[in-house]
Design a protein around this motif. Structure first.
Motif, short mmCIF file in Angstrom:
data_model
loop_
_atom_site.label_atom_id
_atom_site.label_comp_id
_atom_site.label_asym_id
_atom_site.label_seq_id
_atom_site.Cartn_x
_atom_site.Cartn_y
_atom_site.Cartn_z
N GLN A 207 0.84 -1.21 0.00
CA GLN A 207 0.00 0.00 0.00
C GLN A 207 0.87 1.25 0.00
O GLN A 207 0.51 2.25 -0.61
CB GLN A 207 -1.04 0.00 1.13
CG GLN A 207 -0.54 -0.09 2.55
CD GLN A 207 0.12 -1.42 2.85
OE1 GLN A 207 1.33 -1.45 3.02
NE2 GLN A 207 -0.64 -2.49 2.92
N TRP A 208 2.02 1.18 0.66
CA TRP A 208 2.94 2.32 0.61
C TRP A 208 3.66 2.36 -0.75
O TRP A 208 3.81 3.41 -1.35
CB TRP A 208 3.98 2.26 1.74
CG TRP A 208 3.40 2.68 3.07
CD1 TRP A 208 3.05 1.87 4.10
CD2 TRP A 208 3.08 4.01 3.50
NE1 TRP A 208 2.54 2.59 5.15
CE2 TRP A 208 2.54 3.92 4.81
CE3 TRP A 208 3.18 5.28 2.92
CZ2 TRP A 208 2.13 5.03 5.53
CZ3 TRP A 208 2.77 6.40 3.65
CH2 TRP A 208 2.25 6.26 4.94
N GLU A 264 -7.96 -11.92 -0.94
CA GLU A 264 -8.99 -10.89 -0.81
C GLU A 264 -10.19 -11.45 -0.06
O GLU A 264 -10.69 -12.53 -0.39
CB GLU A 264 -9.43 -10.41 -2.20
CG GLU A 264 -10.53 -9.36 -2.10
CD GLU A 264 -10.71 -8.55 -3.35
OE1 GLU A 264 -10.10 -8.90 -4.38
OE2 GLU A 264 -11.47 -7.56 -3.28
N MET A 301 -7.91 3.79 6.71
CA MET A 301 -8.72 5.01 6.80
C MET A 301 -8.53 5.83 5.53
O MET A 301 -9.37 6.61 5.13
CB MET A 301 -8.20 5.80 7.99
CG MET A 301 -9.17 6.71 8.62
SD MET A 301 -8.19 7.73 9.68
CE MET A 301 -8.51 9.33 9.03
C1 LIG Z 1 -0.47 10.06 0.87
C2 LIG Z 1 -0.53 9.62 2.30
C3 LIG Z 1 0.47 10.00 3.19
C4 LIG Z 1 0.44 9.57 4.50
N1 LIG Z 1 1.45 9.93 5.35
C5 LIG Z 1 1.44 9.50 6.62
C6 LIG Z 1 2.48 9.82 7.54
O1 LIG Z 1 3.41 10.54 7.22
N2 LIG Z 1 2.44 9.33 8.80
C7 LIG Z 1 1.44 8.53 9.20
O2 LIG Z 1 1.47 8.07 10.34
N3 LIG Z 1 0.41 8.25 8.38
C8 LIG Z 1 0.38 8.71 7.11
N4 LIG Z 1 -0.66 8.39 6.29
C9 LIG Z 1 -1.86 7.78 6.87
C10 LIG Z 1 -1.74 6.29 7.20
O3 LIG Z 1 -0.65 6.04 8.02
C11 LIG Z 1 -1.64 5.45 5.94
O4 LIG Z 1 -2.80 5.64 5.18
C12 LIG Z 1 -1.45 3.97 6.24
O5 LIG Z 1 -1.25 3.28 5.04
C13 LIG Z 1 -2.64 3.39 6.98
O6 LIG Z 1 -2.34 2.08 7.34
P1 LIG Z 1 -3.48 1.01 7.55
O7 LIG Z 1 -2.80 -0.28 7.84
O8 LIG Z 1 -4.49 1.52 8.49
O9 LIG Z 1 -4.21 0.93 6.13
P2 LIG Z 1 -3.59 0.66 4.63
O10 LIG Z 1 -2.14 0.89 4.63
O11 LIG Z 1 -4.47 1.42 3.74
O12 LIG Z 1 -3.82 -0.89 4.48
C14 LIG Z 1 -5.08 -1.46 4.27
C15 LIG Z 1 -4.89 -2.74 3.52
O13 LIG Z 1 -6.15 -3.40 3.41
C16 LIG Z 1 -6.13 -4.15 2.23
N5 LIG Z 1 -7.52 -4.50 1.91
C17 LIG Z 1 -8.58 -3.68 1.73
N6 LIG Z 1 -9.68 -4.39 1.47
C18 LIG Z 1 -9.32 -5.71 1.48
C19 LIG Z 1 -10.03 -6.92 1.30
N7 LIG Z 1 -11.34 -6.95 1.05
N8 LIG Z 1 -9.34 -8.07 1.39
C20 LIG Z 1 -8.02 -8.08 1.64
N9 LIG Z 1 -7.29 -6.95 1.83
C21 LIG Z 1 -7.94 -5.78 1.76
C22 LIG Z 1 -5.46 -3.24 1.22
O14 LIG Z 1 -4.89 -3.96 0.18
C23 LIG Z 1 -4.40 -2.56 2.09
O15 LIG Z 1 -3.13 -3.17 1.95
C24 LIG Z 1 -0.65 8.79 4.95
C25 LIG Z 1 -1.65 8.43 4.06
C26 LIG Z 1 -1.60 8.83 2.74
C27 LIG Z 1 -2.71 8.44 1.80
#
Ligand SMILES: Cc1cc2nc3c(=O)[nH]c(=O)nc-3n(C[C@H](O)[C@H](O)[C@H](O)COP(=O)(O)OP(=O)(O)OC[C@H]3O[C@@H](n4cnc5c(N)ncnc54)[C@H](O)[C@@H]3O)c2cc1C
Length: 603
Positions: A207-208, A264, A301
């Motif tokens: 995702q990153w 998935e 999120m």
């Molecule tokens: C451009 C950007 C910059 C950011 N910079 C920062 C920062 O500097 N510092 C910070 O702390 N945060 C930052 N964030 C916010 C946050 O940390 C990230 O969005 C982070 O990726 C969130 O992690 P997560 O594990 O919650 O979700 P995600 O990394 O979005 O992971 C969710 C995962 O769920 C999987 N998924 C979804 N649906 C399904 C399904 N049905 N079946 C199987 N897999 C599925 C996806 O493939 C994905 O890999 C940033 C966000 C963005 C968009």
């Protein structure tokens, strides 16, 4: 000016308060306990009393909570934490303390004013009999004796990995293997809760990797650690996105997680009678059904793009995509690029496009709060998350708890003076931005970036350089709502026509309960309601006041359904409390939830 008290007197005040508080609780006397708080008091509990994440405001709320929970919680052992001397400043005494309940051990923090408690934080740290095996209780790793039936670590791991989800069902299924899913997975592993993490992408960290090329974390390294495994001290302050991706991938291996890539989750339904979910997944293209007792959506999120639906998008002949799908600037050299939006992603993308000699226009639709990275590091985060904080003995865990100790209702009051300082320090920068026509705000009440993040998760940019490009005109600025697109332009409501070869929609993300609608049903998504926000009645965070982030890391209106996510700091910190809630259920402990949140908004 308030005089500073001698340290022995300060410590005696805290000991006296803890002992009176402990006595009132031991006597089962909620009224006496509540009388030890100020009129305007707060008690934030992370799971230890309430099996919930909740903040009680005022004496009556505290007394009501205690009346219901005291008989089963049976708290005791209230004592100042060894090595943590209470301190007094400006008439407020702060102290760390430890305590126990019938089922667990906890840590807490308090602020006293005139001998009464103003803010109290209680957190569950571990469950008795289910402690993590670390330090002196770490596993030995080998049996030093003759054993013909000996198996190796690798054999055991392989057997576990091949059986889980096939011959043995996981207790917890985590959908989403980003930082949130794997951090929680690591905690559950240490608590010996069988769990599988599924992610539809091919590699942890993808995702990153898939985000725009120029992205580096906007938060500094001290804020970003994963649970258990800190970044080494040569790690850069701002991690490049592919570096953080590789770190996450390594983490899943080192923490021995049962991580299923290319898997998935396609549907899920809860069987109340059996107390199990039926989750259909496609693993490497093959259908499989999993039956976990608990389902965690760690699906991000910032994962459900909020893609606008402007008339004419279907006729536009250039490239167009949401910011989450932006490939980076390479192919747009010399092209006319219009970026809709003026928050973090918009600025990052505009900056990288301009550096690659594109002709860039940012469309600002509403005001944005900007704070310069260095200023935010110094004034906003420095005390808790910085090299100086580490040098002064601040640990990540302590910093997380201190941050958590400030009740959301009054957090803005702590934030406003910091943002006043930032404004003063960078006044010349803000003058230039505004002179360039940029519509800048400080949040509805001047409380700046963190409050905007907690309330609405949007509306800001941590400036790492691109704001100057707007201020000096390198990146052109247009204002207003988009009316429609033509074959080769974006047209604003006032008739302004912006010729474009590329349109990027940096228009943000949707609430996480949309994931529940997608995977489970609209009915369940509506039953749990909106995720995120505090109910502050500020822009994009409608009331009524809820006092905690909606639905995050705590029980929801749907039994056995949990949401996990947030930035790296939140994922790290709150994964502990979510993991303990899940462990308690797996261990068969009674977990009556006090103050289950009501639903006021659907999305
Ligand atoms: C451009 C950007 C910059 C950011 N910079 C920062 C920062 O500097 N510092 C910070 O702390 N945060 C930052 N964030 C916010 C946050 O940390 C990230 O969005 C982070 O990726 C969130 O992690 P997560 O594990 O919650 O979700 P995600 O990394 O979005 O992971 C969710 C995962 O769920 C999987 N998924 C979804 N649906 C399904 C399904 N049905 N079946 C199987 N897999 C599925 C996806 O493939 C994905 O890999 C940033 C966000 C963005 C968009």
């Amino acid at each position: 000016m308030t005089e500073t008290l001698p340290s022995t007197e300060v410590a005696a005040g805290v000991t006296g308060w803890l002992s009176a508080f402990g006595d009132a609780l031991a006597a089962g006397d909620p009224a006496a306990a509540a009388a030890l708080f100020t009129e305007d008091c707060f008690w934030r509990d992370l799971v230890s009393f309430t099996w919930n994440i909740t903040t009680l405001e005022g004496r009556p709320a505290i007394a009501a909570m205690l009346a219901e929970t005291l008989p089963r919680v049976q708290p005791g052992g209230w004592a100042i934490t060894a090595g943590e001397e209470p301190a007094e400043a400006g008439g407020v005494t702060e102290a760390w303390f430890d305590f126990e309940t019938a089922v667990g051990r906890g840590r807490g923090h308090l602020r006293l004013r005139d001998g009464l408690c103003w803010t109290l934080l209680t957190t569950l740290d571990e469950l008795k009999g289910h402690e993590e095996r670390r330090g002196p209780t770490r596993p030995k790793g080998v049996e030093h004796r003759a054993d013909p039936a000996r198996t190796t670590w690798l054999e055991d791991r392989e057997q576990e990995a091949s059986g889980l989800g096939v011959t043995e069902q996981p207790y917890v299924l985590i959908v989403g293997g980003g930082q949130a899913g794997i951090g929680l997975g690591a905690r559950l592993r240490q608590l010996r809760v069988p769990a599988i993490i599924v992610d539809k992408r091919s590699r942890p960290g993808d995702q990153w990797r898939s985000r725009y090329k120029s992205l580096c974390l906007h938060d500094p390294v001290w804020y970003d650690h994963m649970p258990y495994l800190k970044f080494p001290d040569h790690w850069p302050v701002f991690s490049p996105k592919d570096k953080i991706a590789d770190w996450l991938e390594s983490y899943t291996k080192i923490m021995e997680l049962n991580y299923w890539p290319d898997t998935e989750a396609t549907s899920a339904a809860y069987d109340e009678e059996a107390g199990r979910w039926t989750v259909a997944v496609e693993r490497d293209g093959e259908p499989l059904v999993l039956r976990p007792a608990q389902l965690v959506l760690a699906t991000g999120m910032s994962g459900r793009p909020n893609l606008p639906d402007f008339p004419g998008m279907d006729t536009f002949r250039g490239d167009q995509h949401h910011s989450s799908a932006h490939p980076g600037p390479g192919r747009y050299r010399g092209k006319r690029c219009v970026v809709i939006g003026s928050n973090n992603s918009a600025f990052d993308i505009c900056g990288a496009l301009w550096e690659n000699a594109a002709d860039v226009t940012m469309v600002q639709r509403s005001s944005t709060h900007i704070v310069r990275s260095a200023t935010l590091m110094d004034i906003g985060l420095g005390g808790l998350y910085s090299e100086e904080a580490v040098a002064s003995g601040m640990t990540t865990e302590k910093a997380d708890l201190l941050f958590a100790s400030i009740p959301y209702r009054i957090m803005h009051l702590f934030q406003i003076p910091l943002y006043d300082q930032m404004r003063e320090r960078d006044q010349e920068f803000y003058d230039r931005l505004e002179a360039a026509g940029f519509d800048h705000d400080w949040g509805d009440d001047g409380s700046g970036l963190f409050m905007k993040y907690l309330r609405r998760g949007s509306g800001y940019y941590i400036d790492v350089g691109a704001a100057d490009m707007v201020a000096n005109g390198d990146v052109a600025l247009a204002h207003g709502q988009v009316d429609h697109l033509t074959e080769d332009a974006v047209v604003l409501e006032d008739g302004t026509k912006l010729p474009a070869d590329l349109v990027v929609y940096a228009t943000g993300y949707q609430s996480m309960n949309g994931w529940a609608a997608e995977l489970i049903s609209q009915e369940v998504a509506d039953k749990v309601g909106k995720c995120w926000g505090l109910g502050s009645d500020t822009t994009k965070d409608p009331g009524p006041w809820e006092g905690e982030q909606r639905n995050m890391w705590k029980p929801t209106q749907q039994e056995a359904l949990w949401f996990h996510g947030g930035n790296l700091h939140q994922s790290r910190h709150y994964s502990l409390y979510l993991a303990l809630q899940l462990k308690a259920r797996q261990a068969g402990l009674a977990t009556p939830v006090y103050g289950l949140q009501e639903v006021h908004h659907l999305r």
